[in-house]
Structures are given as C-alpha cells and as structure tokens.
Write a protein that holds these residues in place. Structure first.
Motif: not given
Length: 200
Positions: A167-195
């Motif tokens: 983090t920085t003090h300037d990126n609270i609203e913008d997490i960027g593509d790298v972290t955003g893609n990782a968060l998306d993948h984490l969510a999809r993987r958890v939902v898929t495995v739980a299902g």
C-alpha cells in the motif's frame, strides 16, 4: 449457490477496497456474498490525526459488523486484515478469539477458508500474516484453499498463500491490476472449490 462471507478489518481503507473487489468477483462466479467489516476496537480519537483511517471508519461504521453467525451461514469465508508486525491486526484477532463457543460446537469446521492482506512495504510481513491466520483456521477444522500457483496471475503477484497488496497513502481506491487479478482469482477459486465440496 455457494454462500461466501468476506470478513475483514481495514484501518485506512485498503482492506475495504480489497474486500469489495473480492465480493464482485465472487458474485460474478455465482456466489451469494456477505461483506462484513470487523468492528473497530480503537477509540476514534486515537486515530483522529490520520485522515485515511478516519475516513474509512466513517464510511464503514454503520455497515453490519461481522459476527460468528456470518461464518455459520457461509459455505466459505475469506478473511482480510492488514499486516501488524507480521500478524493479523488485533481487531481481527479479537474477532477470531471471540468465536470459542462456535468452535467448541463444531460450527466453524468443514468450511472453505482463505485470506488477503496488505502492508505498507515490500516484505512487510504479508506471508507471515496469512500463515498466522491459517493456523487459527486449522484449529477451526477449516479447509484451506490458498491460491498457490494455480493461475498465471500468481506468477506475477508471487504470493501463493493468498492475495496481498503493498500500500501507499495514494492507492486506497486503486489496487492495480496485479493485486486485482490476484483477488479475482482467489475469489473464483474459493467459490469453485466450495461448490465442488457442496456437490459431493
């Protein structure tokens, strides 16, 4: 439909942004989602000189706060916390420590769990924070579903334990593509495995 609870603590807003990103990806994957912040335990006067912390507190203080019932309801839970000296923040730790009654009655077991975190510096304790969180979830009898290196995005963000943000003090609203893609993948993987587990 998989029921996913996203339970997180955020001081200055990065965790709130990350939780909302996870929620959007999980909903897109077909999950029913609850997003629940952990209640602030600090007196707001103690962080009044920190504008980001005050802003996030004011933006989230009236939202439904996380309770143990949110975990009981869920098939899967993704926890989020900033790193505090290599461990989850005391606010999330306090919430986890309050779940002894549910744990003793087996209400926290056999659910899918994963986590995300943030720190202000590279190598600021992100991996140890997730591992410390997972130690507790193992005591719950949880089924840990870390992302590992199960998607090309994980070779970019480099964290097989969960999703993380520097983090920085300037990126609270913008997490960027790298972290955003990782968060998306984490969510999809958890939902898929739980299902898959629910389907037997």
């Amino acid at each position: 439909m998989t029921k996913l609870a996203i339970i997180y603590y955020s001081a200055t807003g990065h965790g709130t942004t990350m939780a909302n990103r996870v929620a959007a990806a999980a909903q897109a994957a077909g999950a029913e989602v609850r997003v629940r912040p952990v209640a602030e335990t600090r007196d707001p006067e103690s962080f009044a000189q920190n504008p980001a912390w005050t802003a996030n507190y004011n933006a989230t203080k009236d939202l439904p706060a996380a309770t143990g019932d949110d975990i009981v309801w869920a098939d899967a839970v993704i926890f989020g916390s900033p790193t505090r000296f290599g461990s989850p923040a005391s606010q999330l730790r306090n919430f986890l420590d309050s779940l002894g009654g549910l744990w003793a009655n087996g209400k926290l077991a056999d659910k899918v769990y994963a986590g995300f975190t943030s720190s202000n510096t590279v190598h600021g304790g992100q991996e140890t924070t997730l591992v410390a969180l997972y130690l507790t979830l193992m005591h719950f009898g949880g089924i840990l579903v870390p992302p590992g290196y199960t998607d090309p995005c994980k070779f970019v963000d480099g964290n097989p334990y969960g999703a993380s943000l520097v983090t920085t003090h300037d990126n609270i609203e913008d997490i960027g593509d790298v972290t955003g893609n990782a968060l998306d993948h984490l969510a999809r993987r958890v939902v898929t495995v739980a299902g898959r587990l629910a389907a037997g």
